[in-house]
Design an enzyme around this catalytic site. Structure first.
Site, PDB file in Angstrom:
ATOM      1  N   ASP A 145       0.813  -1.217   0.000  1.00 49.86           N
ATOM      2  CA  ASP A 145       0.000   0.000   0.000  1.00 49.86           C
ATOM      3  C   ASP A 145       0.846   1.266   0.000  1.00 49.86           C
ATOM      4  O   ASP A 145       1.427   1.613   1.027  1.00 49.86           O
ATOM      5  CB  ASP A 145      -0.890  -0.048   1.252  1.00 49.86           C
ATOM      6  CG  ASP A 145      -1.758   1.178   1.406  1.00 49.86           C
ATOM      7  OD1 ASP A 145      -2.007   1.868   0.398  1.00 49.86           O
ATOM      8  OD2 ASP A 145      -2.200   1.443   2.549  1.00 49.86           O
ATOM      9  N   ASP A 193      -1.900   5.856  -5.082  1.00 48.67           N
ATOM     10  CA  ASP A 193      -2.186   4.960  -3.961  1.00 48.67           C
ATOM     11  C   ASP A 193      -2.566   3.562  -4.450  1.00 48.67           C
ATOM     12  O   ASP A 193      -3.697   3.327  -4.871  1.00 48.67           O
ATOM     13  CB  ASP A 193      -3.306   5.563  -3.114  1.00 48.67           C
ATOM     14  CG  ASP A 193      -3.609   4.719  -1.880  1.00 48.67           C
ATOM     15  OD1 ASP A 193      -2.907   3.716  -1.655  1.00 48.67           O
ATOM     16  OD2 ASP A 193      -4.539   5.073  -1.140  1.00 48.67           O
TER      17      ASP A 193
END
Ligand SMILES: *[C@@H]1O[C@H](CO)[C@@H](O)[C@H](O)[C@H]1NC(C)=O
Ligand SMILES: *[C@@H]1O[C@H](CO)[C@@H](O)[C@H](O)[C@H]1NC(C)=O
Length: 395
Positions: free
Chosen positions: A88, A278
Site C-alpha cells: 500500500d 495509492d
C-alpha cells in the site's frame, strides 16, 4: 526477475571464488598468513557476508482479486510464516494479525472464502516483542495491537529487525477481504508511532533507491492469480515502457504530486490540484464535480441497489478517455480501465470512481489501481519524485 537475481549473486560468488583459487603471490601469502594465525575461517565468513551485502533488486507478483485488490505475499519470522498483505503506497506501517486473535475479523468470515493467515509470534525464534502499543486507521477501518520486531522477506529480499504491528483488534470490514495485513510503502512522516517503514530499511541493499509498480488486468473475475509485479530497487523494463516521465513530489508523506488538469468528453478543468498515487485504493477518488462530468460523458446511471454508477458492459471499450495532465503531459486512461466488471446483474459495469470532499488540506484526488493499471508508477525515494510510463498488457 527473482531468478535473474539469483543468477547474479551466484555469478559474483563464482568470480570471487575463482579469484581465490588463482595462486597469485599476494592472495596465497595472505591465505597462508591467515591460516597460520587461525583467522582463515573468520576471513571466509567475512567474505561471505560481504557477498550477501551486494547491492540488489527483487520483485514479487501481485495477486489480483477482481482487478480490485492487488496483494502480495511476504514472510515473517523464523521459520518463515507467509501472509498475504496489501502493498500500500497510501500508508507507511506494516501490520499483521496476531494468531491469538480469534474475532471474526481476525479469522475471516467463513462465507467470504478468505481464511486469514495469522502470525504466530511464539512460533518464531527471532520475534522480539515490545510493550509499545500501535493503532492505525484507514479509510475502510482501523486496527490496533502491540509492536514487535522480526525478520521479514519481500520479493526475495530480507530485512532483519523490522518493527511492525501485531494486530489484536481489527475492524469487521477486514473479515470480508482477502487481506492478512498491510505493508505501507509511503514515506516515514506518514508512519504511526514513528516506526521505520520496511522500504526504508530495505534501501541500503538496493541498486537504486526506488520501487516500481506494474498492475496487470484480468477484466473478468480474477481470484488471486498473478496480476502484476512490484520491483524493489529497479525499474521494470519488461512490463513497462522504458520512456518514464518524472514529476517532483509536493509532499514526502503520501506519494503526492501536482495534477495540472483533467478532462473527459466536453468537461475540462485546468486548476492545479494535489493528487496522490495509492496502490491501496482500488478506484479513483475525485472531486464531486468531476464525478458528475464522468457520469455525463458516459451516460452512467446511479444504481440504488449497489450504490454505484453503472453503464452497460458492452460500452466498456468505447467510452471517452479520461485525460490527466501531469508535468505538462497528457495521460489517457481508457474506459476499459475505468469501467469494471464486478459481476453485477443485468450486464451492468461500474464506474470506478468515488467522490471526495476537499477539506482544505491533503490531496483532493486519489489515483488508485484504476490509473496505475494504465501507467506503471516508479516511486523514486532517492530523488523524491514519481515517474509514469505506459504499462504493457497482454490484451
Ligand atoms: C500466497 O500465500 C498464500 C498463503 O500462504 C498461499 O496460499 C498462496 O499460494 C501464495 N501465493 C503465491 C503466489 O505465492
Ligand atoms: C503458536 O505456535 C506455538 C509454538 O509452535 C504453538 O504451541 C501454538 O499452539 C501456536 N498458536 C496458535 C494460536 O496457533
Amino acid at each position: 526477475m527473482k531468478y535473474l537475481i539469483l543468477v547474479t549473486v551466484a555469478l559474483v560468488g563464482f568470480i570471487s571464488a575463482a579469484s581465490f583459487s588463482v595462486p597469485t603471490r599476494s592472495v596465497s601469502s595472505l591465505r597462508a598468513k591467515l591460516i597460520r594465525e587461525n583467522k582463515y575461517q573468520d576471513f571466509l565468513a567475512q567474505q561471505q557476508s560481504a557477498r550477501t551485502l551486494q547491492l540488489n533488486s527483487g520483485s514479487q507478483p501481485f495477486l489480483d482479486y477482481f482487478d480490485d485488490f492487488y496483494l502480495g505475499n511476504i514472510t515473517l519470522g523464523t521459520p518463515a510464516q507467509t501472509v498475504t498483505i496489501v502493498l500500500d503506497t497510501g500508508s507507511s506501517n506494516l501490520w499483521v494479525i496476531d494468531a491469538a486473535c480469534n474475532s471474526e475479523a481476525c479469522n475471516g468470515d467463513p462465507k467470504s472464502g478468505f481464511p486469514k493467515h495469522k502470525f504466530n509470534t511464539t512460533a518464531s525464534s527471532t520475534f522480539v516483542t515490545e510493550s509499545r502499543k500501535f493503532s492505525i486507521s484507514y479509510g475502510s477501518g482501523s486496527c490496533s495491537g502491540h509492536l514487535g520486531k522480526d525478520t521479514i522477506t519481500m520479493g526475495g529480499l530480507t530485512i532483519s529487525n523490522q518493527e511492525f504491528g501485531v494486530a489484536e483488534t481489527l475492524a469487521s470490514v477486514f473479515a470480508e477481504q482477502p487481506v492478512d495485513g498491510i505493508l505501507g510503502l509511503g514515506w516515514p512522516a506518514l508512519a504511526e508511532d514513528k516506526v521505520i517503514p520496511p522500504m526504508q530499511n530495505l534501501l541500503p541493499q538496493l541498486d537504486s533507491p526506488l520501487f516500481t509498480v506494474w498492475l496487470d488486468r484480468k477484466i473478468h473475475g480474477s481470484d488471486g492469480g498473478n496480476g502484476g509485479l512490484i520491483t524493489y530497487g529497479a525499474t521494470d523494463t519488461i512490463n513497462c515502457d522504458s520512456d518514464i516521465s518524472y514529476v517532483p513530489l509536493t509532499s514526502k508523506t503520501y506519494w503526492e504530486f501536482a495534477l495540472d488538469g483533467f478532462s473527459v468528453g466536453s468537461y475540462s478543468e485546468t486548476k492545479t490540484a494535489k493528487v496522490i498515487s495509492d496502490t491501496g485504493t482500488s478506484w479513483i477518488g475525485a472531486p464531486h464535480a468531476v464525478i458528475s462530468a464522468v457520469v455525463k460523458a458516459t451516460g452512467a446511471k446511479f444504481d440504488w441497489s449497489t450504490e454505484l454508477y453503472t453503464v452497460d458492459c458492452s460500452t466498456m471499450q468505447t467510452q471517452p478517455d479520461l485525460v490527466f495532465t501531469i508535468g505538462g503531459k497528457p495521460y489517457n486512461v481508457k474506459s476499459v480501465e475505468y469501467i469494471l466488471d464486478l459481476g453485477l446483474s443485468k450486464n451492468k459495469c461500474a464506474l470506478t470512481f468515488f467522490g471526495m470532499t476537499y477539506m482544505g488540506f491533503g490531496p483532493s484526488w486519489i489515483l488508485g489501481d484504476t490509473f496505475i493499471r494504465q501507467y506503471c508508477n516508479v516511486y523514486d525515494i532517492g530523488n523524491a519524485r514519481i515517474g509514469f510510463s505506459q504499462a504493457k498488457h497482454s490484451f
